[in-house]
Design an enzyme around this catalytic site. Structure first.
Site, short mmCIF file in Angstrom:
data_model
loop_
_atom_site.label_atom_id
_atom_site.label_comp_id
_atom_site.label_asym_id
_atom_site.label_seq_id
_atom_site.Cartn_x
_atom_site.Cartn_y
_atom_site.Cartn_z
N GLU A 143 0.81 -1.23 0.00
CA GLU A 143 0.00 0.00 0.00
C GLU A 143 0.84 1.28 0.00
O GLU A 143 0.59 2.19 0.79
CB GLU A 143 -0.97 -0.01 1.19
CG GLU A 143 -1.85 -1.25 1.19
CD GLU A 143 -2.89 -1.29 2.31
OE1 GLU A 143 -2.82 -0.46 3.22
OE2 GLU A 143 -3.78 -2.16 2.25
N ASP A 185 -1.02 -3.87 -3.49
CA ASP A 185 -1.88 -2.71 -3.18
C ASP A 185 -3.35 -3.01 -3.45
O ASP A 185 -3.68 -4.02 -4.08
CB ASP A 185 -1.43 -1.48 -3.99
CG ASP A 185 -1.50 -0.20 -3.15
OD1 ASP A 185 -2.50 0.01 -2.43
OD2 ASP A 185 -0.55 0.61 -3.21
N GLU A 253 -5.56 -10.86 -1.87
CA GLU A 253 -6.46 -10.69 -0.71
C GLU A 253 -7.93 -10.65 -1.14
O GLU A 253 -8.70 -9.80 -0.70
CB GLU A 253 -6.10 -9.39 0.05
CG GLU A 253 -4.65 -9.31 0.45
CD GLU A 253 -4.29 -8.09 1.29
OE1 GLU A 253 -5.20 -7.39 1.78
OE2 GLU A 253 -3.08 -7.84 1.46
C1 XIL Z 1 -6.27 -6.71 7.89
C2 XIL Z 1 -6.63 -7.92 8.73
O1 XIL Z 1 -7.48 -8.75 7.99
C3 XIL Z 1 -7.31 -7.46 10.01
O2 XIL Z 1 -7.50 -8.58 10.88
C4 XIL Z 1 -6.48 -6.41 10.72
O3 XIL Z 1 -7.19 -5.90 11.82
C5 XIL Z 1 -6.13 -5.26 9.79
O4 XIL Z 1 -5.50 -5.79 8.63
N1 XIL Z 1 -4.92 -4.90 3.34
C6 XIL Z 1 -3.89 -5.67 3.82
C7 XIL Z 1 -4.12 -6.59 4.95
O5 XIL Z 1 -2.79 -5.67 3.23
O6 XIL Z 1 -2.97 -6.76 5.75
C8 XIL Z 1 -5.29 -6.13 5.81
O7 XIL Z 1 -5.52 -7.13 6.79
C9 XIL Z 1 -6.50 -5.88 4.95
C10 XIL Z 1 -6.23 -4.81 3.94
#
Ligand code: XIL
Length: 351
Positions: A143, A185, A253
């Site tokens: 990010e 990202d 993700e």
């Molecule tokens: C999130 C987790 O899922 C949560 O449990 C935590 O509270 C915050 O982070 N982008 C990312 C991840 O790269 O690391 C994030 O994960 C979600 C958004």
């Protein structure tokens, strides 16, 4: 929700169906790796690549300078080796879930650029070399871009300017020359400005000889995500392979929120229309992923969470009950799971 009553560990294996085309994975926590747990049964059946959801982030791995906490990552890598599961490391450099000491210098002043870069290199070098050969892919940078294009003005950027970006890749590459190193990202699929910045940045890095192995597309989507725009933006990033054929995209993700981002409802009525929209969204996505896989652009799709019950989207951007994954509450697979299964894989594995 009207779901067939099949548990994830009894359903056909999505990972197996996709083998040779796409690796299918999930974000997990080490408590899911407990052999007796339903989570572990679901993992073994459904996934062949895993990411730790939180436990490998900098704030957890090096809470104080020089004090590394490796027990969770050790557990994760032992599990992966024992079960023949490929592992992703998430993440090395991020503005969030990062310990404050990294950015602090003497007497409350901010750290100097040299101090920050050397701390970054120490973190990356220590963590990546410990798991050399065990963690296949690292989200080196997470990010670092702004949605409206350009670089995020994080503490990293404010202190070190853009130099931390190539330096992070170099440090990771020195620690494990065989690992795939990604820049990861969100909203790359929905913001043209962000996709353009990413394409320009990665091109610049590659031209300078920086060891970037790929781009991670988080793909936190919703039922309302514009798929035409998604395809256009992803194609723009895939086009970088014209001069860097080894570059890969990974979906890192994936989830499909059933709410619009600004929706304040706490729950929603699961209508037939929603069910259809959900199934169509996943089917269209996996049709596209299949195309990208067949041309060698994409080889990994990781869901962000094991099931709806534990998805972070039940709490983000606000508390509400969400239904974003293919495995629902109670570990039951959804109709959309079977749609994806039929689309994604090679035919023999499904019979
Ligand atoms: C999130 C987790 O899922 C949560 O449990 C935590 O509270 C915050 O982070 N982008 C990312 C991840 O790269 O690391 C994030 O994960 C979600 C958004």
């Amino acid at each position: 929700m009207n779901q067939p009553d099949v548990f994830a560990w009894d359903a056909p294996s999505l990972a197996e169906a996709c083998r040779g085309r796409l690796r299918i994975g999930a974000a997990v926590n080490t408590w899911d790796l407990d052999e007796a747990s339903p989570a572990c049964a679901a993992i073994r059946r459904q996934f062949d690549i895993l990411t730790l959801e939180n436990e490998s982030k900098p704030v957890n791995v090096q809470p104080e300078e020089g004090r590394f906490v490796f027990d969770k990552l050790d557990r994760f890598t032992d599990f992966g080796q024992k079960n023949g599961i490929t592992l992703r490391g998430h993440t090395l450099v991020w503005h969030s879930q990062v310990p404050g000491w990294l950015f602090e210098g003497e007497d409350g002043a901010p750290a100097s650029k040299e101090q920050l870069l050397s701390r970054m290199q120490a973190h990356i070098g220590t963590v990546v070399s410990r798991y050399r050969g065990k963690i296949a892919t690292w989200d080196v940078l997470n990010e670092v871009l702004r949605d409206e294009g350009g670089l995020r003005e994080s503490k990293w950027y404010k202190i070190a300017g853009r130099d931390y970006i190539p330096a992070a890749f170099q440090a990771a590459h020195e620690a494990d020359p065989d690992a795939r190193l990604l820049i990861n990202d969100y909203n790359l699929e929905s913001s043209e400005a962000k996709a353009d910045t990413m394409a320009a940045l990665v091109e610049e890095l590659l031209r300078a000889g920086t060891p970037v192995g790929g781009i991670g597309l988080q793909m936190h989507l919703s039922l309302y995500t514009d798929l035409e725009l998604l395809k256009k933006n992803v194609r723009k990033l895939a086009a970088l392979r014209a001069f860097a054929p080894d570059l890969r995209l990974e979906v890192t993700e994936l989830d499909v929120s059933c709410y619009r981002f600004d929706d304040t409802a706490e729950d929603l009525l699961w209508t037939d229309a929603l069910e259809t929209a959900f199934r169509e969204k996943y089917a269209a996505l996996f049709r596209f992923y299949g195309e990208l896989a067949d041309e060698g652009t994409l080889d990994t799709v990781v869901f962000w969470g094991l099931s709806d019950a534990v998805s972070w989207l039940n709490g983000f951007p606000r508390r509400h009950k969400n239904y974003p994954l293919l495995i629902g509450r109670g570990w039951r697979v959804k109709p959309a799971f079977y749609d994806v299964l039929a689309l994604a894989g090679n035919k023999e594995a499904q019979s």
